[in-house]
Design a protein around this motif. Sequence first.
Motif, PDB file in Angstrom:
ATOM      1  N   TYR A 136      27.650  11.688 -14.475  1.00  0.00           N
ATOM      2  CA  TYR A 136      27.889  12.750 -15.450  1.00  0.00           C
ATOM      3  C   TYR A 136      27.407  14.058 -14.804  1.00  0.00           C
ATOM      4  O   TYR A 136      26.213  14.286 -14.648  1.00  0.00           O
ATOM      5  CB  TYR A 136      27.075  12.423 -16.704  1.00  0.00           C
ATOM      6  N   ASP A 164      15.956   7.332 -18.045  1.00  0.00           N
ATOM      7  CA  ASP A 164      16.052   8.125 -19.266  1.00  0.00           C
ATOM      8  C   ASP A 164      17.037   7.460 -20.218  1.00  0.00           C
ATOM      9  O   ASP A 164      17.738   6.519 -19.837  1.00  0.00           O
ATOM     10  CB  ASP A 164      16.515   9.554 -18.914  1.00  0.00           C
ATOM     11  N   SER A 176      21.507   9.742 -24.198  1.00  0.00           N
ATOM     12  CA  SER A 176      21.679  11.036 -24.899  1.00  0.00           C
ATOM     13  C   SER A 176      20.833  12.138 -24.242  1.00  0.00           C
ATOM     14  O   SER A 176      21.290  13.263 -24.057  1.00  0.00           O
ATOM     15  CB  SER A 176      21.308  10.884 -26.374  1.00  0.00           C
ATOM     16  N   ARG A 177      19.643  11.752 -23.867  1.00  0.00           N
ATOM     17  CA  ARG A 177      18.758  12.770 -23.256  1.00  0.00           C
ATOM     18  C   ARG A 177      19.270  13.168 -21.866  1.00  0.00           C
ATOM     19  O   ARG A 177      19.248  14.345 -21.496  1.00  0.00           O
ATOM     20  CB  ARG A 177      17.338  12.199 -23.142  1.00  0.00           C
ATOM     21  N   ASP A 182      27.258  18.317 -13.789  1.00  0.00           N
ATOM     22  CA  ASP A 182      27.269  19.691 -14.327  1.00  0.00           C
ATOM     23  C   ASP A 182      28.364  20.472 -13.607  1.00  0.00           C
ATOM     24  O   ASP A 182      28.311  20.641 -12.381  1.00  0.00           O
ATOM     25  CB  ASP A 182      25.894  20.339 -14.068  1.00  0.00           C
ATOM     26  N   GLN A 238      23.846  19.022 -19.741  1.00  0.00           N
ATOM     27  CA  GLN A 238      24.503  20.098 -20.499  1.00  0.00           C
ATOM     28  C   GLN A 238      23.647  21.371 -20.510  1.00  0.00           C
ATOM     29  O   GLN A 238      24.179  22.479 -20.497  1.00  0.00           O
ATOM     30  CB  GLN A 238      24.766  19.635 -21.930  1.00  0.00           C
ATOM     31  N   ALA A 239      22.356  21.190 -20.520  1.00  0.00           N
ATOM     32  CA  ALA A 239      21.457  22.364 -20.532  1.00  0.00           C
ATOM     33  C   ALA A 239      21.301  22.980 -19.146  1.00  0.00           C
ATOM     34  O   ALA A 239      20.655  24.006 -18.986  1.00  0.00           O
ATOM     35  CB  ALA A 239      20.094  21.948 -21.063  1.00  0.00           C
ATOM     36  N   LYS A 269      19.702  21.736 -16.646  1.00  0.00           N
ATOM     37  CA  LYS A 269      18.389  21.470 -16.053  1.00  0.00           C
ATOM     38  C   LYS A 269      18.471  20.496 -14.892  1.00  0.00           C
ATOM     39  O   LYS A 269      17.577  20.457 -14.051  1.00  0.00           O
ATOM     40  CB  LYS A 269      17.430  20.939 -17.127  1.00  0.00           C
ATOM     41  N   LYS A 313      22.346  13.176 -20.855  1.00  0.00           N
ATOM     42  CA  LYS A 313      23.503  14.061 -21.008  1.00  0.00           C
ATOM     43  C   LYS A 313      23.079  15.466 -21.450  1.00  0.00           C
ATOM     44  O   LYS A 313      23.627  16.464 -20.990  1.00  0.00           O
ATOM     45  CB  LYS A 313      24.490  13.473 -22.026  1.00  0.00           C
ATOM     46  N   SER A 314      22.100  15.503 -22.346  1.00  0.00           N
ATOM     47  CA  SER A 314      21.668  16.832 -22.813  1.00  0.00           C
ATOM     48  C   SER A 314      20.994  17.622 -21.685  1.00  0.00           C
ATOM     49  O   SER A 314      21.122  18.851 -21.613  1.00  0.00           O
ATOM     50  CB  SER A 314      20.741  16.709 -24.021  1.00  0.00           C
ATOM     51  N   LEU A 315      20.301  16.915 -20.782  1.00  0.00           N
ATOM     52  CA  LEU A 315      19.679  17.618 -19.642  1.00  0.00           C
ATOM     53  C   LEU A 315      20.753  18.241 -18.744  1.00  0.00           C
ATOM     54  O   LEU A 315      20.598  19.367 -18.251  1.00  0.00           O
ATOM     55  CB  LEU A 315      18.820  16.650 -18.814  1.00  0.00           C
TER      56      LEU A 315
END
Lengths: 382, 330
Positions: free
Chosen positions: A113, A83, A86-87, A115, A93-94, A96, A89-91
């Motif tokens: 990184y 991946d 940015s994607r 959760d 953060q969300a 998921k 990290k956003s996964l």
Amino acid sequence: MNLKTIRVFWKDFLILMKDRGTYINLFVLPIMFSVVLTFALGGVFGGGANKSPVKIPVVASSSSATSIVTGLEKIPGVKWQKDTQSRAKSLVQAGKVVGAVLVSNNGRTIQFYEDPDELTDARLVLGEINSYMAAQTLGTRQSALVHAAASSDSVQFKRDLSAIMATPATQVVPRQADRSNKSIQPTASEQYIPGFTVAFLFFIASTIAQYMFMERERGTLRRLLTSPVRRYSILLGKLLPNIIIGFGQVAVIFAVGRLLFHMHLGNLPALFLVSCAAVAAANGFGLMITALSKTQAQATGLATLFVFTLATLAGCYVPLFLMPGFMQNVAMAIPQGWAMSAYQDIIIKGANVVQVLPNIAVLCGFAIAFFLVGLSRFRFDT
Amino acid sequence: MKVTVASEVSSEASLSTVGRALVLNGVTKKYGQSVAIDGVNLMVERGTFMGLLGPNGAGKTTLISLISGLIKSDSGDCQVVGYDTRRNAARVKQMLGVVPQDLALYPELNGWDNLMFFGSMYGLRGRVLKQRVQDALVRVSLHERARKLAVGKYSGGQKRRLNIAAALLHRPQVLILDEPTVGVDPQSRNHIFETLRELNEEGMTILYTTHYMEEVETLCNEVAIIDHGKIIEQGKLRDILERYGSSVVRLKLTEAELARAVHLLQDKSEVSWQQHEAYLTISARHLQNAVNILTTILSDIAPNPESCQILPPSLETVFIQLTGNGLRDE
């Protein structure tokens, strides 16, 4: 079985089919309870055989980084998916995914990184990565030492290195747990689908009592007895619809478990035989309750009391492993307990027909005992 | 439409045409210490329409249960069309139709399905069963709505008629009816009466229990009265009325008139009398004696009584005379 028995069966079956209360009590309620509780308590139970791997995004753009990812992909139980940073990290953060792996371009630094809300799982994955990387590093160093020894003139160095290399490393050998081990815990669906099936299978006792007393109170039993029909034909004919309903309950509730929760059904012949024995025990129980009661209200009250109390003791609502030892022993003294353990053995541990034969035999024993008491105490006279 | 009559019975049953429809010989039934049926002897000829009367708790239902094989007697013999109810229970059940006092029907099913089911219990099947069901429905005038409505939605009279139809499917030689007109309107009652008369005229023996004396007077040619588990009287209706029937005069008088009337009656041996509050009831075996007394009272003692009734001999007076005035609470 003769034609008159079939006629009595068909008459009762038609009446039962017109009775919406039967559908609600015997089909809608157990499905509703099992579905709602499975959804509600799915997170509490966990357990079971989790067959879906953890998905972890991994960010690696250079060739050095990609070679590390190739190595990471050998870690079992984790599905790595490439991946962008940015994607990934956003996964995380969300919420998921439990974490993401960010490999530097030179392959020297790996950033995990994670959760913070899923630290337990994230740290497990991190541990796997660390183990892998440590093994890689060790392998690289060993290769370097071997290479250095080959180019050295020191005999002593070569001898010492050979001794070091010959020393076996401590290994952790993985072994699959025995499926018949009773410590395996069920998922919510593996608990509630068979649990409510067993509980409401025995709730048929209330329906049996209701229809037996209805026949008596309406005077139709008296009318039947003035006709040349044998008493056993009447009794058998009246029990047959309940036997069919029992199989219908098992089929419908387990189908819901399979279709809605993807519950593993295990060995189908074993499931069928356990269901046969459980349906027989439930019908015998219903006949016994009817025979020991003087009124329909008394029979229905007794059936409800016994069915829900015994289902609780059998671990239909709360898993047995959460109960104290003596209560687990009580479960083995009642038919619901044997039916429940047989179903869970088949579904969770993959038990086959032979392995559940003791449960089937005990359930048949209960059925025979219940029928004997019921037949000896049943009063045809009004 | 062809309606098959009761006399068209099975060949096996016809072998036993010699003899009586019902014979009870010294039949006794006890429940613990209580004697429900006490050495009952009863003979009913074929083709008889017999009324079985008795106060509550007299033993009528027990007697019917014994005849229909629902319970077994402690002693004595019971035969239906020559077959012993103990030794040939299945044959007896084929010859016997029982209309219970309860509406013994399935309200969830329609009339047709009810009769198809009950007919099948007598071993009927296929076309024969369907034809018998149709015949029975025609007989009780329910053929038009039999398949349309669940029995639960029938009127009281329709349910009563269907209750009777369910007992006719196997064409019994003997029909027992236990209070078949309870709670029905006059139209349905008359229809039931007509149906029963037809059946009796076709040769069916009928045993009819009821508390309505006028029904027995209208329908039956023989009467049996049971009390305390014993048959206390049995015979032709007109013979019983002749034997026990009394004419009754009932007057409501003032206190002074009552005293003078009682004084007058003390010398009259041809009548009996009872005084209850302001009422004076005078019974006489012969109507003329009752009229003579009434004439004397009206001319000499009470020319304008508050009320005055003359009741001719009836089964009700016979029944009360034989079983008494006391309440019979079951």
